[in-house]
Design a protein around this motif. Structure first.
Motif, PDB file in Angstrom:
ATOM      1  N   ILE A 161       0.839  -1.210   0.000  1.00 60.03           N
ATOM      2  CA  ILE A 161       0.000   0.000   0.000  1.00 60.03           C
ATOM      3  C   ILE A 161       0.868   1.251   0.000  1.00 60.03           C
ATOM      4  O   ILE A 161       0.617   2.220  -0.729  1.00 60.03           O
ATOM      5  N   ILE A 162       1.912   1.252   0.821  1.00 60.82           N
ATOM      6  CA  ILE A 162       2.765   2.441   0.930  1.00 60.82           C
ATOM      7  C   ILE A 162       3.587   2.654  -0.337  1.00 60.82           C
ATOM      8  O   ILE A 162       3.722   3.782  -0.831  1.00 60.82           O
ATOM      9  N   LEU A 163       4.138   1.562  -0.899  1.00 52.74           N
ATOM     10  CA  LEU A 163       4.973   1.702  -2.091  1.00 52.74           C
ATOM     11  C   LEU A 163       4.151   1.884  -3.358  1.00 52.74           C
ATOM     12  O   LEU A 163       4.645   2.419  -4.347  1.00 52.74           O
ATOM     13  N   GLY A 164       2.913   1.411  -3.349  1.00 48.07           N
ATOM     14  CA  GLY A 164       2.014   1.649  -4.476  1.00 48.07           C
ATOM     15  C   GLY A 164       2.080   0.574  -5.538  1.00 48.07           C
ATOM     16  O   GLY A 164       2.915  -0.324  -5.522  1.00 48.07           O
ATOM     17  N   ASP A 173      14.062   6.331  -7.492  1.00 49.59           N
ATOM     18  CA  ASP A 173      12.948   7.277  -7.322  1.00 49.59           C
ATOM     19  C   ASP A 173      11.969   6.829  -6.252  1.00 49.59           C
ATOM     20  O   ASP A 173      11.129   7.605  -5.818  1.00 49.59           O
ATOM     21  N   ARG A 174      12.057   5.560  -5.845  1.00 48.26           N
ATOM     22  CA  ARG A 174      11.112   5.021  -4.877  1.00 48.26           C
ATOM     23  C   ARG A 174      11.639   5.121  -3.439  1.00 48.26           C
ATOM     24  O   ARG A 174      10.947   4.756  -2.491  1.00 48.26           O
ATOM     25  N   LEU A 175      12.861   5.634  -3.239  1.00 50.35           N
ATOM     26  CA  LEU A 175      13.498   5.579  -1.927  1.00 50.35           C
ATOM     27  C   LEU A 175      12.733   6.350  -0.856  1.00 50.35           C
ATOM     28  O   LEU A 175      12.722   5.939   0.308  1.00 50.35           O
ATOM     29  N   ASP A 176      12.092   7.446  -1.207  1.00 44.71           N
ATOM     30  CA  ASP A 176      11.322   8.196  -0.204  1.00 44.71           C
ATOM     31  C   ASP A 176      10.182   7.339   0.351  1.00 44.71           C
ATOM     32  O   ASP A 176       9.970   7.284   1.567  1.00 44.71           O
ATOM     33  N   SER A 177       9.456   6.680  -0.547  1.00 42.42           N
ATOM     34  CA  SER A 177       8.364   5.810  -0.099  1.00 42.42           C
ATOM     35  C   SER A 177       8.904   4.621   0.697  1.00 42.42           C
ATOM     36  O   SER A 177       8.290   4.185   1.682  1.00 42.42           O
TER      37      SER A 177
END
Length: 426
Positions: A161-164, A173-177
């Protein structure tokens, strides 16, 4: 002759319900953190071999600490501090992985994460072994490991859910999530610690001293003359076989958690879909563990273990092969559906094995050795969690991450064959 400790049964299951609640929180956090750690490593540029190395670090410190902590659990009057400390150390490990920006830091805090899990698990298992009669152990260990499976279902779902569900061409680009997900996992594990603030939680669990006349013949006499060293525990009939089965079952869980996200990245499957697949496996294990007392009243432990090893090995070898032959990114929605069914069947069988090996190891030794024996079992698990991911990384480097899962299935089938041979010889 000194008096020997024996197990004391206590009325009420309030302590067990609190232990189960804390297991759901800690395992939910842990099983959110571990697959997300793979995404963080990929975002930092890791390959399959490096993912295997970092996964092995998770078990490195526990490998050397398990025996010492098991003996400590046998001596503690109250196991509450050990279990609470495990939750706190898990949170520290999660925070370190979230803050870490290098492979070395992530590996170090993965080891801290593993130590927290070891503290929590040894404390919880020792409480159940100490407070339960042999007839009640399947229920206690079944519920405890069912709580682990609830966490193994919740954690990957939250991660997805958090990573999408969107595929990201550049993993960086996904490191913040990824870091947000790691902090959520940190919060979940830390939330378990306050459950043990009550002085009644796991209190009064000290083994009661009884006379050898009432403590039980040969096992009691052995307790008074022999120490529960690792060698003495391993010499008990069947212990090494049960440990190998436990190692193979847990190794499959670790390799699925670490390498399924890596395989998914290669074939174009989103983190949300990976989370759902891992959650299906966890949900299926809940069912089999809740039903374990009913199943064990109808089938022998040996038969159930054989079903667990063969069933999980055959079911879980299929998803990586399907993804390799029919990549979901090419419009193969049927591939994901079939993979989900395999994860369900594999989860049912995989869920049976761990509580059964806990009961088998506990009842293979004298009552006062149970904390130490369960720690030896955990040490064997951690040895597998160091060696198998490293070996999986070696397989995955030239053959792809799916080969790591195939290799883990092979270990399950080998363990099943070993138990089949032992059964025929009896």
């Amino acid at each position: 002759m000194s008096e020997a400790p024996a197990t004391r049964n206590t009325s009420g299951r309030g302590w067990l319900y609190l232990l189960i609640a804390s297991a759901v929180l800690t395992q939910g956090g842990l099983n959110l953190i571990r697959p997300v750690t793979t995404y963080k490593l990929v975002g930092l540029g890791a390959d399959s071999f490096l993912v295997g190395v970092v996964t092995a670090f998770y078990a490195l410190v526990p490998l050397f600490a398990a025996i010492w902590l098991g003996r400590m659990s046998d001596r503690l009057n109250n196991l509450r501090p050990m279990v609470a400390l495990g939750a706190v150390v898990l949170a520290i490990g999660a925070a370190g992985i979230a803050l870490g920006n290098s492979f070395i830091l992530i590996a170090i805090f993965s080891a801290v994460l593993g130590l927290g899990h070891l503290l929590f698990t040894i404390g919880g298992q020792a409480a159940i072994a100490r407070r339960s009669s042999p007839a009640e152990m399947d229920r206690g260990f079944g519920w405890f490991t069912a709580a682990f499976s609830v966490g193994q279902m919740i954690g990957p779902l939250l991660a997805g859910i958090i990573l999408g569900s969107e595929l990201v061409s550049d993993a960086a680009d996904r490191l913040d999530s990824v870091n947000i997900a790691l902090w959520v996992g940190c919060g979940l594990t830390l939330a378990a610690a306050p459950l043990f603030l009550s002085p009644k939680t796991l209190s009064g669990t000290t083994p009661r001293r009884t006379s050898p006349k009432t403590g039980g013949s040969s096992d009691t006499r052995e307790m008074t003359t022999t120490k529960p060293t690792m060698c003495n525990i391993l010499k008990r009939p069947g212990v090494m076989s049960h440990m190998f089965a436990s190692l193979a079952l847990l190794g499959m869980l670790d390799i699925l958690t670490a390498f399924l996200p890596l395989l998914a990245e290669e074939v174009g499957v989103s983190p949300a879909a990976v989370g759902l697949l891992l959650a299906l496996r966890g949900a299926a294990s809940i069912v089999s563990r809740v039903l374990l007392p009913w199943l064990s009243s109808r089938l022998s432990h040996t038969s159930l273990l054989l079903w667990s090893l063969y069933g999980a090995g055959l079911a879980l070898v299929i998803p990586p092969l399907l993804m390799a032959m029919f990549p979901p990114a090419d419009g193969g929605e049927l591939t994901l559906l079939l993979c989900g069914l395999c994860m369900l069947f594999g989860g049912i069988f995989l869920g049976l094995g761990q509580p059964l090996t806990m009961t088998e190891v506990s009842t293979s030794v004298p009552p006062a050795w149970r904390g130490s024996a369960l720690a030896v079992r955990l040490m064997g698990n951690r040895l597998g969690q160091v060696a198998l991911p490293l070996l999986a990384g070696v397989f995955a480097a030239p053959l792809g991450p799916g080969a790591a899962i195939v290799m883990a299935s092979g270990f399950l089938l080998i363990s099943g064959a070993e138990k089949s041979i032992r059964k025929r010889r009896k």
